[in-house]
Motif scaffolding. Structure first.
Motif, short mmCIF file in Angstrom:
data_model
loop_
_atom_site.label_atom_id
_atom_site.label_comp_id
_atom_site.label_asym_id
_atom_site.label_seq_id
_atom_site.Cartn_x
_atom_site.Cartn_y
_atom_site.Cartn_z
N ASN A 1 9.61 2.83 13.39
CA ASN A 1 9.08 3.92 14.22
C ASN A 1 9.16 5.27 13.53
O ASN A 1 9.43 6.29 14.16
CB ASN A 1 9.84 3.98 15.56
CG ASN A 1 9.78 2.68 16.32
OD1 ASN A 1 8.75 2.01 16.35
ND2 ASN A 1 10.89 2.29 16.93
N ALA A 2 8.95 5.29 12.22
CA ALA A 2 8.96 6.55 11.48
C ALA A 2 7.97 6.45 10.32
O ALA A 2 7.78 5.37 9.74
CB ALA A 2 10.36 6.87 10.95
N ARG A 3 7.34 7.57 9.99
CA ARG A 3 6.41 7.62 8.86
C ARG A 3 7.20 7.85 7.58
O ARG A 3 7.87 8.87 7.43
CB ARG A 3 5.38 8.72 9.06
CG ARG A 3 4.28 8.75 7.99
CD ARG A 3 3.26 9.84 8.29
NE ARG A 3 2.11 9.77 7.40
CZ ARG A 3 1.99 10.45 6.27
NH1 ARG A 3 2.96 11.27 5.88
NH2 ARG A 3 0.91 10.33 5.52
N THR A 4 7.14 6.89 6.67
CA THR A 4 7.85 6.99 5.41
C THR A 4 6.89 6.72 4.26
O THR A 4 5.78 6.20 4.46
CB THR A 4 9.01 5.98 5.35
OG1 THR A 4 8.48 4.64 5.41
CG2 THR A 4 9.98 6.18 6.50
N ILE A 5 7.31 7.06 3.04
CA ILE A 5 6.46 6.84 1.87
C ILE A 5 6.21 5.35 1.66
O ILE A 5 5.07 4.92 1.46
CB ILE A 5 7.12 7.46 0.62
CG1 ILE A 5 7.34 8.97 0.81
CG2 ILE A 5 6.27 7.19 -0.61
CD1 ILE A 5 6.08 9.76 1.01
N GLU A 6 7.25 4.55 1.74
CA GLU A 6 7.08 3.11 1.56
C GLU A 6 6.21 2.50 2.66
O GLU A 6 5.42 1.59 2.40
CB GLU A 6 8.45 2.41 1.53
CG GLU A 6 9.14 2.49 0.20
CD GLU A 6 10.42 1.67 0.17
OE1 GLU A 6 11.00 1.53 -0.92
OE2 GLU A 6 10.84 1.17 1.23
N GLY A 7 6.37 3.01 3.87
CA GLY A 7 5.56 2.48 4.96
C GLY A 7 4.08 2.73 4.76
O GLY A 7 3.24 1.84 4.96
N VAL A 8 3.74 3.94 4.35
CA VAL A 8 2.33 4.27 4.08
C VAL A 8 1.80 3.46 2.90
O VAL A 8 0.68 2.95 2.93
CB VAL A 8 2.18 5.78 3.83
CG1 VAL A 8 0.74 6.13 3.45
CG2 VAL A 8 2.60 6.58 5.07
N LEU A 9 2.61 3.33 1.85
CA LEU A 9 2.20 2.57 0.67
C LEU A 9 1.98 1.10 1.01
O LEU A 9 0.98 0.49 0.58
CB LEU A 9 3.25 2.72 -0.43
CG LEU A 9 3.03 1.87 -1.69
CD1 LEU A 9 1.74 2.28 -2.40
CD2 LEU A 9 4.23 2.00 -2.65
N PHE A 10 2.90 0.52 1.77
CA PHE A 10 2.78 -0.91 2.11
C PHE A 10 1.54 -1.17 2.96
O PHE A 10 0.84 -2.17 2.76
CB PHE A 10 4.04 -1.37 2.85
CG PHE A 10 4.10 -2.85 3.09
CD1 PHE A 10 4.40 -3.72 2.06
CD2 PHE A 10 3.86 -3.38 4.35
CE1 PHE A 10 4.45 -5.09 2.27
CE2 PHE A 10 3.90 -4.74 4.58
CZ PHE A 10 4.20 -5.60 3.53
N ASP A 11 1.25 -0.28 3.90
CA ASP A 11 0.04 -0.44 4.71
C ASP A 11 -1.21 -0.39 3.84
O ASP A 11 -2.17 -1.15 4.06
CB ASP A 11 -0.02 0.65 5.78
CG ASP A 11 1.03 0.45 6.86
OD1 ASP A 11 1.56 -0.66 6.96
OD2 ASP A 11 1.32 1.43 7.59
N ALA A 12 -1.21 0.50 2.84
CA ALA A 12 -2.36 0.59 1.95
C ALA A 12 -2.51 -0.67 1.11
O ALA A 12 -3.63 -1.14 0.87
CB ALA A 12 -2.22 1.82 1.05
#
Length: 597
Positions: free
Chosen positions: A178-189
């Motif tokens: 439930n937080a926007r993180t660098i790894e989270g954005v990268l993994f989604d991409a």
């Protein structure tokens, strides 16, 4: 096979029927069980029957394998064969009724052919299409239902990804729920681009996601390494690198990826890391005359011969009672640091070189913990440079590893220099006494890149020794210098310009230094001219502090409301004694377990 042995009448009745089981090793990988019955021609008397105990194997009857193995029955004695067959059937019946018991010969039963028990039903592979269909009750959810067909499967390769990012608006590097993180954005991409299959899209653990350095919330990185098992080639994606960057926002860029060994872990194989901290030079101006910090230091130094902070030229000839905060900040930005003060900075920073106990430069650590010891390889202070109206100074730290909130090193450097404390105070901070060192704002911190010297040397001298770069087993080095020009442009556009813009609009560093000068307690008395830690400033467990220094959490932020536009007078950064508070150990206990930069 039935063996008949002659027994005399004097033999014990117990020997009238003996079952002998043994295993004959026919091949290394196969074994066969034989069972023999030894009968006496003298039957036992009823009174001589020995009743079996509860755990005796006799109660289970003869081994079922005695009747099922070919050639094991005695054709010469039909009655005995029928008896053996009946015993075997009885044993098999008990075996079916008592599935969890051992067989007649005491051997552990095989689970082959048994119904699956309902224990550990939750220990299934997460995120599979079968699980999703079962949960939704769609096609293939019930028994006999068909499962939705899977897409094509592509081979995965362990890779190291080289990227840069601006940490503004993100809750740090590592994935958090439930937080926007660098790894989270990268993994989604990566999922959208097809580099991670849909089967693995629900859990990064399935692809062994790891990072070289974990950055705090809002902290930027000119270079960082993330490793995972990814799909590098697909017939429907001609350029995987370009495809991933299409799905990434402009403030996160993937420069490239290299094949690495399956055992590669970027955190453990990283030899060292480089960080840069930028700050306006006006932070080196001594405390404002009449401020609480100035009065506390003057009171402690009443018996001292010198007190250079009382008559600094910046504060001379100005009516401080009528000067507004905005006017003071404007004068600060036009001030230029003298060369002798830059030399003093370089003298103090040399005290950080080598291996030391940095327990006072992090939070939540005891003095005697081994993890407090970190090694600083090199520290460089660049000459001041003017951008816009403000003069900036950059400090480059090259260390083996860094702990949580170790930007306290910068606070100790700046505060000791501006108050005139001798550089020997840094050595005192390595001692057994615990003191409070404020954290510098997150806005000025930048991870330059992690370094993999040992790994690069190993692949060059061992793995790639006799291989051509086009060979499947060739492993390229991890080198950010290949993308030096692209990274420089990215830093200027997305990090430096953003950092200076926020400082120009909000005056973050000025608000921080004013919060320090406003403090009038004993926690900062180690910033004296003697270079010693007084007992009043020691922080000890169980000791109540009358006026503890408060860390304001707003200085950990690097993103601010876009509708606030009145310089340092913005309400967001105004002085507020009730806001913020010291970081408690409980808040960072989980983060301290991953102290990796």
């Amino acid at each position: 096979m039935i063996l008949r042995l002659p027994f005399s009448n004097r033999c014990s009745p117990v020997l009238s029927r003996i079952h002998i089981s043994f295993i004959s090793e026919l091949r290394p990988s196969k074994s066969r069980r034989f069972s023999y019955s030894v009968l006496s021609k003298y039957p036992m008397a009823e009174d001589d029957v020995q009743r079996p105990t509860k755990r005796s194997k006799i109660e289970h009857g003869p081994s079922p394998t005695a009747a099922t193995d070919n050639g094991m029955q005695n054709d010469d004695d039909p009655a005995m064969a029928r008896e053996s067959e009946a015993s075997s059937a009885q044993a098999l019946s008990k075996k079916a009724e008592k599935g969890k018991r051992r067989d007649a010969s005491g051997w552990a039963k095989s689970r082959r052919g048994k119904e699956t028990d309902k224990k550990n039903v939750g220990r299934k592979r997460r995120g599979t299409r079968i699980d999703e269909a079962s949960a939704e009750g769609g096609e293939g959810a019930g028994e006999g239902g068909s499962v939705a067909p899977k897409g094509p499967r592509y081979p995965k390769r362990q890779c190291a990804l080289l990227l840069s990012f601006c940490g503004t608006g993100c809750s740090g590097m590592q994935i958090q729920p439930n937080a926007r993180t660098i790894e989270g954005v990268l993994f989604d991409a990566l999922v959208k681009a097809g580099a991670v299959s849909e089967d693995n899209a629900d859990d990064p653990v399935k692809v062994n996601l790891a990072r070289a350095a974990r950055t705090d919330a809002g902290v930027h990185a000119a270079g960082n390494v993330v490793s995972l098992k990814m799909i590098t080639a697909r017939p429907d994606v001609p350029d995987m690198l370009a495809r991933v960057n299409e799905e990434l926002p402009a403030e996160i860029r993937l420069w490239g990826y290299v094949r690495v060994q399956n055992s590669f872990n970027p955190r453990t194989l990283c030899d060292s890391r480089k960080y840069t901290y930028f700050f306006p030079s006006y932070l080196l101006i001594p405390p404002r005359p009449g401020s609480n910090l100035m009065r506390s230091l003057q009171k402690y130094a009443e018996d001292s011969d010198t007190d250079p902070t009382s008559t600094h030229p910046f504060w001379a000839g100005v009516d401080l009672a009528t000067e507004s905060l905005q006017d003071t900040l404007t004068r600060k930005r036009l001030w230029r640091v003298p060369s002798e003060q830059v030399d003093k900075l370089r003298s103090i920073v040399n005290k950080f070189l080598g291996t030391h106990n940095f327990h006072n430069f992090t939070i939540g650590k005891e003095v005697n913990e081994r993890s407090n010891f970190r090694h600083m390889k090199a520290i460089e202070i660049a000459d001041p440079a003017v951008y816009g109206e403000t003069e900036w100074i950059s400090v480059l730290f090259h260390g083996q590893s860094f702990m949580l909130h170790q930007r306290k090193m910068m606070a100790a450097l700046v505060l000791s220099c501006r108050t005139g404390a001798p550089d020997s105070i840094i050595n005192e901070l390595y001692g057994n006494q615990s003191v409070l060192i404020p954290k510098m704002p997150s806005l000025g911190l930048l991870l330059e890149y992690p370094i993999f010297e040992t790994y690069n040397s190993k692949v060059a001298n061992e793995i790639n020794k006799n291989l051509d770069p086009s060979h499947e087993g060739y492993r390229p080095p991890i080198d950010f210098e290949i993308y030096k020009e692209e990274i420089a442009t990215f830093k200027q556009t997305h990090i430096y310009d953003n950092m200076r813009k926020i400082e120009d609009e909000f005056g973050i560093f000025d608000a921080w230094i004013r919060s320090v000068d406003k403090y009038g307690g004993d926690d900062l008395l180690y910033l004296n001219h003697r270079g010693v830690i007084p007992p009043e400033s020691v922080v000890a467990k169980g000791r109540r502090r009358e006026n503890p220094f408060k860390e304001h959490k707003r200085f950990d932020a690097t993103a601010f409301p876009s509708d606030a536009k009145d310089g340092a007078a913005k309400a967001f950064i105004k002085e507020d004694e009730d806001s913020g508070g010291e970081d408690g150990v409980d808040e960072v206990e989980q983060q301290l377990s991953d102290a990796e930069g």
